[in-house]
Design an enzyme around this catalytic site. Structure first.
Site, PDB file in Angstrom:
ATOM      1  N   GLU A  36      44.152  23.461  46.938  1.00 28.23           N
ATOM      2  CA  GLU A  36      42.692  23.480  46.878  1.00 28.23           C
ATOM      3  C   GLU A  36      42.272  22.147  46.266  1.00 28.23           C
ATOM      4  O   GLU A  36      42.811  21.757  45.230  1.00 28.23           O
ATOM      5  CB  GLU A  36      42.199  24.625  45.979  1.00 28.23           C
ATOM      6  CG  GLU A  36      40.685  24.699  45.954  1.00 28.23           C
ATOM      7  CD  GLU A  36      40.131  25.637  44.879  1.00 28.23           C
ATOM      8  OE1 GLU A  36      40.891  26.031  43.975  1.00 28.23           O
ATOM      9  OE2 GLU A  36      38.933  25.956  44.968  1.00 28.23           O
ATOM     10  N   ARG A 261      56.761  29.934  40.164  1.00 31.96           N
ATOM     11  CA  ARG A 261      56.230  28.608  39.899  1.00 31.96           C
ATOM     12  C   ARG A 261      56.977  27.987  38.725  1.00 31.96           C
ATOM     13  O   ARG A 261      57.673  28.665  37.978  1.00 31.96           O
ATOM     14  CB  ARG A 261      54.740  28.685  39.648  1.00 31.96           C
ATOM     15  CG  ARG A 261      54.352  29.613  38.506  1.00 31.96           C
ATOM     16  CD  ARG A 261      52.865  29.923  38.547  1.00 31.96           C
ATOM     17  NE  ARG A 261      52.099  28.681  38.571  1.00 31.96           N
ATOM     18  CZ  ARG A 261      50.813  28.615  38.918  1.00 31.96           C
ATOM     19  NH1 ARG A 261      50.181  29.721  39.272  1.00 31.96           N
ATOM     20  NH2 ARG A 261      50.166  27.483  38.906  1.00 31.96           N
ATOM     21  N   LYS A 271      45.439  23.670  35.631  1.00 29.43           N
ATOM     22  CA  LYS A 271      44.209  22.894  35.758  1.00 29.43           C
ATOM     23  C   LYS A 271      43.323  23.099  34.537  1.00 29.43           C
ATOM     24  O   LYS A 271      42.788  22.152  33.978  1.00 29.43           O
ATOM     25  CB  LYS A 271      43.428  23.394  36.980  1.00 29.43           C
ATOM     26  CG  LYS A 271      44.113  23.211  38.295  1.00 29.43           C
ATOM     27  CD  LYS A 271      43.388  24.018  39.391  1.00 29.43           C
ATOM     28  CE  LYS A 271      44.201  24.026  40.678  1.00 29.43           C
ATOM     29  NZ  LYS A 271      43.658  24.947  41.688  1.00 29.43           N
TER      30      LYS A 271
END
Length: 564
Positions: A36, A261, A271
RNA sequence: UGCCGGAUAGCUCAGUUGGAAGAGCGACUGACUCUGGAUCAGUAGGUCCAAGGUUCGAGCCCUUGUCCGGCAGCCA
């Protein structure tokens, strides 16, 4: 890919794909990396990219770069550009297959209409709050929306008017009609479209309804003919929903496989936290060399090859894990050792005067650029009467096992001569200001014709000829392996390492003059240093990528422990 | 007291169709050396969470239990 050492390693994903190929579920492999565009990429993304791209390569397949840009509120062109740069830098190649999910909005809209016609999607007038309240909990079923059984005609009309902009933000949604009692929360009539009168970074004001990720993502993969949608564990519970959409639509069906992950010790990897660190002034930007962002790592001097090797070493699995940064650091050392030109630089200078060296003489010594790489050639390094050595390379009272310079002791200056300390000069405070030494002209180049040995070799620079430069010495951003390991009431910023950045002025041999940003050197005996973009023609600025392995520090530590 | 995952060496992770337990890091030892901070070699003995089961044979398959993680955005 890294051919010589990848010994055809495999993992559960590659095995699953092999099976799919054998069973002819697919006749080729096509993957994608779907970021994204709302933030910069970090090393966790690098892991994903190397899984996606690496697998495509291993199976002679295709790899797409696709931006998942379904939320106009958070996404910006700046991040698109940054991400493209990062992925390209890493070495993943998408040929001409750069795509944007937003380019499929029209198709998605049509498919949504199909679902309405099928009676499995409806316009819901509940507010966000009401939707939340009627969803139920993990252990209790939700309750049906009062708008769940609207007619197809009314739904079609309302949905069309949603698109036309007749309704304000948040007033209605399009929802899938699945099962409000499903044990999987994602299947409790998930929202497919929300109303957002917001300009999109690529679509402008063409749309005021935007698809939700869960609705859009599977469709994007389907449209692109992706065979294997590889993603992180958190989407495991969403897979049944993607399957449901695809099945209802009766369109091409990729296979999704999830993996864990990446987490790293002594740092954070999200983020949200990067934003907190930047906004709080704890770091200087998203490309701060202390951050595990790709931009930060690149600026720090990490190479794509080192990151690739790191991804190879950590493997792919479904176990939640926290990898030690030491592994990453070892990977850069391994790579940089092979390719970095050696250079001498002194961080904390102590002046040395060679009493028997001619006053105005300056020699140009031939020095090997990289002992690991014969093709790297040689360079000239000036040698003169006044030099600087590292302050910690001298001890007036040397402890046991300390082999460096001390009064009366002889050591070698790297690539130059043997020198012997004959006098220690101090100021009125007892502080050592300079060393008086003698040199042995017979040892030019570093070897004694009489065969005598020295136990230490020191790096040095010529006092007049060396150039001052800024060196930024980085260490771990956090003091604890797990930044979240805090007292109650504190957050991760309590674990910030106040000494994660130390700025010093060092003196470097003049061969570095004119070095361009990004150029990586090994400062002998110290570590790898990368020219920063903050450099000016007047003053170079170096980022320390990583120190060399420090055996002496270990010896010192163990002696201290033994003594204490 | 829902659903979905996970549990292997001090640490972090691999382990292909069930067939003699692996790597890296760290640690230790040694070699070599003009980076004693390069480089190289060797050593490491872990009830593969537990208990049952299937099998000639299970870290891999099945059952139960324990512990850990994810899921209740009109984020992705």
């Amino acid at each position: 890919m890294n051919g010589d050492r990848s010994e055809s390693s495999t993992d559960f994903i590659r095995e699953a794909i092999k099976e799919d190929l054998q069973e002819e579920k697919f006749d080729h492999v096509h993957t994608r990396f779907p970021p994204e565009p709302n933030a910069y990429l970090h090393i966790g993304h690098a892991k994903a990219i190397w899984i996606d791209y690496g697998i495509a390569q291993d199976f002679n397949g295709l790899f797409n770069l696709r931006f998942d840009d379904t939320n106009p509120v958070k996404e910006e062109q700046e991040f698109v550009d940054g991400i493209i740069e990062d992925v390209r830098w890493l070495g993943a190649d998408w040929d001409d297959r750069l795509f944007f999910g937003s380019d499929y909005f029209e198709q998605m809209y049509e498919w949504a209409t199909d679902l309405i016609k099928k009676g499995v999607a409806y316009v819901c007038d509940l507010s966000a709050d009401e939707v939340s309240k009627t969803r139920g909990t993990l252990t209790e079923p939700g309750i049906d929306s009062p708008y769940r059984n609207r007619s197809v005609e009314e739904n079609l009309d309302l949905f069309q008017r949603m698109r036309a902009g007749e309704f304000p933000d948040g007033s209605r949604t399009l929802r899938a009609k699945i099962d409000m009692a499903s044990p999987n929360m994602n299947l409790r009539d998930p929202v497919m479209y929300r109303i957002l009168h917001t300009e999109h970074h690529r679509q402008g004001d063409k749309w005021c309804i935007y698809p939700m990720y869960d609705w859009a993502h599977g469709l994007e993969d389907s449209i692109e003919g992706v065979t294997h949608s590889l993603c992180s564990l958190e989407y495991e519970n969403h897979r049944p929903l993607y399957d449901w959409f695809l099945d209802q639509l009766g369109i091409y069906h990729p296979r999704q496989i999830e993996f864990a992950r990446l987490n790293l010790t002594y740092t954070v990897m999200s983020k949200r936290r990067f934003i907190e660190l930047v906004n709080g002034g704890y770091v200087q930007g998203y490309d701060d060399p202390r951050l595990p962002t790709l931009a930060g790592l690149r600026r720090r001097g990490y190479t794509p090859e080192a990151i690739h090797e790191f991804c190879r070493r950590i493997g792919v699995a479904k176990t939640d894990s926290i990898v030690e940064v030491a592994v990453l650091e070892d990977c850069v050392r391994e790579d940089l050792n092979k390719r970095a030109q050696r250079v001498m630089a002194v961080m904390n200078p102590l002046k040395v005067v060679l009493l028997n060296y001619p006053e105005d003489q300056v020699e140009e010594l031939d020095v090997i650029n990289n002992p690991e790489d014969p093709d790297a050639g040689t360079r000239k390094v000036p040698f003169a009467r006044e030099l600087y050595i590292e302050r910690e390379d001298f001890r007036e009272v040397p402890p046991p096992k300390y082999f460096r310079l001390a009064p009366g002791r002889e050591v070698r200056l790297r690539n130059a001569y043997f020198i012997k300390c004959v006098d220690v000069i101090k100021d009125e405070n007892g502080e050592i200001t300079e060393l008086h030494c003698t040199y042995d002209p017979e040892t030019r180049g570093g070897d004694a014709p009489d065969g005598r040995k020295v136990k230490a070799t020191l790096h040095w620079v010529a006092a007049q000829q060396a150039v001052p430069a800024e060196a930024r010495l980085y260490s771990h951003l956090f003091l604890k392996p797990d930044p979240d390991d805090v007292e109650e009431g504190q957050d991760f910023t309590a674990n910030l390492n106040p000494e994660s950045l130390e700025v010093v002025t060092c003196r470097v041999e003049p061969s570095v003059i004119g070095a361009q940003p990004g150029k990586i050197y090994q400062f002998e005996r110290q570590g790898y240093f990368c020219v920063d973009r903050d450099s000016t023609p007047e003053k170079l600025c170096f980022n320390r990528t990583v120190t060399l392995r420090d055996t002496w520090a270990k010896i010192e530590k163990s002696m201290k422990n033994a003594a204490g």
